[in-house]
Design a protein around this motif. Structure first.
Motif, PDB file in Angstrom:
ATOM      1  N   GLU A 163      39.056  24.785  43.661  1.00  6.82           N
ATOM      2  CA  GLU A 163      38.019  24.281  42.760  1.00  6.82           C
ATOM      3  C   GLU A 163      37.178  23.252  43.496  1.00  6.82           C
ATOM      4  N   TYR A 194      40.163  32.413  43.361  1.00  9.71           N
ATOM      5  CA  TYR A 194      41.337  32.550  42.506  1.00  9.71           C
ATOM      6  C   TYR A 194      42.165  33.726  43.004  1.00  9.71           C
ATOM      7  N   VAL A 224      36.270  26.666  39.229  1.00  9.90           N
ATOM      8  CA  VAL A 224      37.076  27.469  40.146  1.00  9.90           C
ATOM      9  C   VAL A 224      36.128  28.277  41.035  1.00  9.90           C
TER      10      VAL A 224
END
Length: 146
Positions: free
Chosen positions: A76, A67, A64
């Protein structure tokens, strides 16, 4: 879940699509899907490179980068070895690879033709990534309940 696999020139560029997604931001090299996850891409890499999932998960990448919360969205990076393997996949192997990919539990419910079509789109996207000297990225967001 909403999903996109897209081409970007750098991690920073890819992170810039966190809140909108690449397609909404006007990126021309995007495959829009529903429910495509990083584990499914890891399984595809295992099929293409004849590796166990444990080995795939040891490869660089696949993490990732950005986020925005539990419902997403998130971005990602796709492992470069998967991009290379996709870009090198000859069309005559599509049926065989799609069938092997679909054997995994995560794809067992998928229509075989949809899996083959997705594979073809990912191969074309990987070729574009390599032509542009870019990488593939995965954008996901959960759809809000309601």
């Amino acid at each position: 879940m909403l999903s996109e696999v897209f081409v970007a020139g750098s991690d920073d560029e890819a992170k810039g699509y966190l809140h909108t997604g690449a397609a909404a931001a006007g990126v021309d090299a995007v495959v829009e899907t529903s429910d495509l996850t990083s584990i499914e891409l890891d399984l595809l890499q295992g099929v293409l490179r004849e590796e166990a999932l444990k080995q795939v998960l040891r490869e660089p990448g696949g993490g990732v980068l950005a986020y925005a919360g539990d419902l997403g969205p998130w971005v990602e990076d796709v492992r470069p070895v998967l991009t290379d393997a996709l870009a090198a996949l000859p069309a005559e192997k599509f049926d065989q690879v799609a069938a092997a990919w679909r054997e995994h539990e995560e794809l067992a419910e998928a229509d075989p033709e949809d899996v083959r079509e997705m594979l073809g789109e990912l191969v074309a996207l990987a070729v574009t990534a390599r032509q542009r000297r870019g990488e593939l990225y995965l954008w996901n967001a959960l759809e809000p309940e309601g």
